[in-house]
Write an enzyme that holds these catalytic residues in place. Structure first.
Site, PDB file in Angstrom:
ATOM      1  N   ASP A  43      10.245  54.833  94.545  1.00 24.96           N
ATOM      2  CA  ASP A  43      10.957  53.561  93.200  1.00 24.96           C
ATOM      3  C   ASP A  43      10.369  53.205  92.215  1.00 24.96           C
ATOM      4  O   ASP A  43       8.599  52.539  92.521  1.00 24.96           O
ATOM      5  CB  ASP A  43      11.875  52.668  93.959  1.00 24.96           C
ATOM      6  CG  ASP A  43      13.330  53.584  95.169  1.00 24.96           C
ATOM      7  OD1 ASP A  43      13.284  55.053  94.689  1.00 24.96           O
ATOM      8  OD2 ASP A  43      13.405  53.161  95.734  1.00 24.96           O
ATOM      9  N   ARG A  67      10.905  60.992  88.409  1.00 25.35           N
ATOM     10  CA  ARG A  67      12.165  60.742  88.823  1.00 25.35           C
ATOM     11  C   ARG A  67      12.700  59.226  87.006  1.00 25.35           C
ATOM     12  O   ARG A  67      12.141  58.568  87.028  1.00 25.35           O
ATOM     13  CB  ARG A  67      12.848  60.427  89.261  1.00 25.35           C
ATOM     14  CG  ARG A  67      13.965  59.685  89.364  1.00 25.35           C
ATOM     15  CD  ARG A  67      14.319  58.762  89.892  1.00 25.35           C
ATOM     16  NE  ARG A  67      14.718  59.044  91.442  1.00 25.35           N
ATOM     17  CZ  ARG A  67      14.066  57.873  92.626  1.00 25.35           C
ATOM     18  NH1 ARG A  67      14.339  56.264  92.496  1.00 25.35           N
ATOM     19  NH2 ARG A  67      13.836  58.589  94.050  1.00 25.35           N
TER      20      ARG A  67
HETATM   21  C1  LIG Z   1      18.921  58.664  91.658  1.00 23.83           C
HETATM   22  C2  LIG Z   1      18.565  57.618  90.826  1.00 23.83           C
HETATM   23  C3  LIG Z   1      17.691  56.253  91.411  1.00 23.83           C
HETATM   24  C4  LIG Z   1      17.147  55.589  90.908  1.00 23.83           C
HETATM   25  N1  LIG Z   1      16.189  54.521  91.290  1.00 23.83           N
HETATM   26  C5  LIG Z   1      16.228  53.516  90.563  1.00 23.83           C
HETATM   27  C6  LIG Z   1      14.481  52.817  90.295  1.00 23.83           C
HETATM   28  O1  LIG Z   1      14.123  53.411  91.380  1.00 23.83           O
HETATM   29  N2  LIG Z   1      14.530  52.059  89.842  1.00 23.83           N
HETATM   30  C7  LIG Z   1      15.282  51.049  88.772  1.00 23.83           C
HETATM   31  O2  LIG Z   1      14.963  50.272  87.997  1.00 23.83           O
HETATM   32  N3  LIG Z   1      16.257  51.781  88.599  1.00 23.83           N
HETATM   33  C8  LIG Z   1      16.525  53.255  89.417  1.00 23.83           C
HETATM   34  N4  LIG Z   1      17.917  53.608  89.978  1.00 23.83           N
HETATM   35  C9  LIG Z   1      19.067  52.771  89.110  1.00 23.83           C
HETATM   36  C10 LIG Z   1      18.928  53.084  86.814  1.00 23.83           C
HETATM   37  O3  LIG Z   1      17.458  52.279  86.800  1.00 23.83           O
HETATM   38  C11 LIG Z   1      20.623  52.251  86.410  1.00 23.83           C
HETATM   39  O4  LIG Z   1      20.200  51.451  86.471  1.00 23.83           O
HETATM   40  C12 LIG Z   1      21.463  53.581  87.100  1.00 23.83           C
HETATM   41  O5  LIG Z   1      21.344  54.561  87.233  1.00 23.83           O
HETATM   42  C13 LIG Z   1      22.601  52.448  85.711  1.00 23.83           C
HETATM   43  O6  LIG Z   1      22.200  53.609  84.367  1.00 23.83           O
HETATM   44  P1  LIG Z   1      23.023  55.031  84.187  1.00 23.83           P
HETATM   45  O7  LIG Z   1      21.874  55.890  83.485  1.00 23.83           O
HETATM   46  O8  LIG Z   1      23.631  55.839  85.089  1.00 23.83           O
HETATM   47  O9  LIG Z   1      23.367  54.645  82.393  1.00 23.83           O
HETATM   48  P2  LIG Z   1      24.993  53.354  82.217  1.00 23.83           P
HETATM   49  O10 LIG Z   1      24.489  53.623  80.746  1.00 23.83           O
HETATM   50  O11 LIG Z   1      24.307  52.172  83.196  1.00 23.83           O
HETATM   51  O12 LIG Z   1      25.979  53.669  82.583  1.00 23.83           O
HETATM   52  C14 LIG Z   1      26.273  55.217  82.426  1.00 23.83           C
HETATM   53  C15 LIG Z   1      28.186  55.892  83.235  1.00 23.83           C
HETATM   54  O13 LIG Z   1      27.373  55.647  84.877  1.00 23.83           O
HETATM   55  C16 LIG Z   1      28.883  55.515  85.548  1.00 23.83           C
HETATM   56  N5  LIG Z   1      27.504  54.610  86.105  1.00 23.83           N
HETATM   57  C17 LIG Z   1      26.213  54.148  86.051  1.00 23.83           C
HETATM   58  N6  LIG Z   1      26.573  53.305  86.624  1.00 23.83           N
HETATM   59  C18 LIG Z   1      27.264  52.635  87.346  1.00 23.83           C
HETATM   60  C19 LIG Z   1      27.985  51.989  88.362  1.00 23.83           C
HETATM   61  N7  LIG Z   1      27.181  51.428  89.250  1.00 23.83           N
HETATM   62  N8  LIG Z   1      29.250  51.705  89.047  1.00 23.83           N
HETATM   63  C20 LIG Z   1      30.222  53.178  88.767  1.00 23.83           C
HETATM   64  N9  LIG Z   1      29.714  54.023  87.440  1.00 23.83           N
HETATM   65  C21 LIG Z   1      29.240  53.699  86.539  1.00 23.83           C
HETATM   66  C22 LIG Z   1      29.509  54.653  84.137  1.00 23.83           C
HETATM   67  O14 LIG Z   1      30.819  55.659  84.151  1.00 23.83           O
HETATM   68  C23 LIG Z   1      29.526  54.570  82.957  1.00 23.83           C
HETATM   69  O15 LIG Z   1      29.538  54.288  81.932  1.00 23.83           O
HETATM   70  C24 LIG Z   1      18.128  54.723  89.938  1.00 23.83           C
HETATM   71  C25 LIG Z   1      19.070  55.621  89.450  1.00 23.83           C
HETATM   72  C26 LIG Z   1      19.747  56.758  89.856  1.00 23.83           C
HETATM   73  C27 LIG Z   1      20.636  57.144  89.668  1.00 23.83           C
END
Ligand SMILES: Cc1cc2nc3c(=O)[nH]c(=O)nc-3n(C[C@H](O)[C@H](O)[C@H](O)COP(=O)(O)OP(=O)(O)OC[C@H]3O[C@@H](n4cnc5c(N)ncnc54)[C@H](O)[C@@H]3O)c2cc1C
Length: 303
Positions: A130, A180
């Site tokens: 991560d 990732r």
């Molecule tokens: C597999 C995975 C590993 C990750 N690892 C890391 C990491 O190592 N370091 C790091 O900084 N971040 C990590 N993240 C988190 C990432 O950085 C984002 O904060 C998170 O994925 C939300 O961003 P989004 O791309 O989904 O887009 P957004 O624009 O935030 O969301 C798009 C849509 O997804 C849905 N959605 C998003 N989040 C949520 C929620 N919490 N609850 C309900 N619906 C939601 C909603 O429908 C929203 O409109 C990880 C995420 C994933 C999926």
């Protein structure tokens, strides 16, 4: 505003103690977290596997106080790797270098990581690292780069919101990194990170193109349909098949989309957090979606 407040709450130990000890939050915790034990995460992975979806186990926790804590985390990661191999699950292990002692002693952290990667490659279990808050990015990249020489199969999370990321990726181009790509979950200052959703999404898409050109087996950790569709289009345009890259999502978020993409033939993997140190992780999920906050407040008043 709301998301800044929740990210502030994620770092507040007093609030953490209050919320952690309040049983009313059980319902919302279980929506996003598989349970307290490794066995809970493995059970969730098994259920996902039955639907054709892979798992990524994640031991919750944000850093350790001493090297004894880092050794404990190493033992827990090794236990997860053995159990995944033994139960023949389609699951990888994701870890945080701060849990392996990055902040206390980077060389001990590197040794802990090496032990984990050696056992993982022997047992054929993939490992992902991560990416944490921006203060840890430089050290994480350094430890990962050294480990990737011996274990190029390991994958590193890279945050699209950070201004430094395009330069960091260019510096890794020679090793065709396994990445990732995520948007970034931490509250970062203006000089370090893009702040608007629009800018972060644009950077995510730009880096998606980069990864198809210069990376290997890219993974996109996002629930954003526009980012997923962009990855699908770039893959198709560049001659990649639906199984040549991964779409990764978080446990409990957009389950419908996870299943639809799997049925369409894409490789999907779900990140499954487990453990008792769930508070900061839960607060970051609250910050991402204001409607989660409503659900959270309802748990508090028992509705
Ligand atoms: C597999 C995975 C590993 C990750 N690892 C890391 C990491 O190592 N370091 C790091 O900084 N971040 C990590 N993240 C988190 C990432 O950085 C984002 O904060 C998170 O994925 C939300 O961003 P989004 O791309 O989904 O887009 P957004 O624009 O935030 O969301 C798009 C849509 O997804 C849905 N959605 C998003 N989040 C949520 C929620 N919490 N609850 C309900 N619906 C939601 C909603 O429908 C929203 O409109 C990880 C995420 C994933 C999926």
């Amino acid at each position: 505003m709301v998301n800044r407040l929740m990210l502030w709450a994620a770092d507040n130990p007093r609030l953490e103690r209050t919320i952690h000890n309040n049983k009313a939050f059980g319902r919302i915790v279980h929506r996003f977290i598989a349970g307290d034990e490794l066995e809970d995460a493995l059970g969730a992975a098994k259920e996902l596997n039955a639907k054709g979806i892979g798992g990524i186990t994640d031991l919750l926790g944000e850093g350790v106080a001493d090297l004894a804590g880092a050794a404990e985390a190493r033992i827990e990661y090794l236990r997860a790797i053995s159990a995944i191999a033994e139960q023949q699950l389609d699951a990888s292990v994701s870890l945080k270098l701060s849990q392996l002692g990055l902040v206390i002693d980077p060389s001990v952290c590197a040794e802990n990581l090496a032990m984990i990667l050696d056992q993982a490659s022997e047992l054929g279990v993939p490992v992902e690292v991560d990416m944490e808050q921006s203060e840890l990015v430089e050290a994480t990249l350094k430890v990962f780069r050294e480990a990737a020489d011996k274990h190029p199969e390991s994958r590193l999370a890279i945050q699209a919101n950070l201004r430094r990321t395009p330069t960091d990726l260019d510096a890794m181009a020679a090793i065709k990194p396994r990445v990732r790509l995520v948007k970034g979950a931490y509250a970062e200052p203006l000089d370090k990170a893009l702040q608007s959703k629009k800018e972060v999404t644009a950077q995510f898409m730009h880096l998606t193109d980069w990864l198809f050109e210069h990376g290997s087996q890219p993974a996109f950790g996002t629930h954003d349909s526009s980012c997923i569709e962009h990855a699908e289009h770039v893959a198709a345009r560049s001659g990649f098949g639906k199984q040549d890259f991964e779409i990764q999502m978080l446990y409990g978020i957009r389950r419908d989309l996870q299943e639809t993409l799997t049925k369409e033939g894409y490789r999907v993997r779900v990140y499954i957090p487990y453990g008792s140190a769930w508070y900061p992780y839960l607060m970051r999920r609250m910050a991402e979606k204001p409607t989660n906050l409503v659900f959270f407040l309802r748990s508090l008043v028992g509705k």
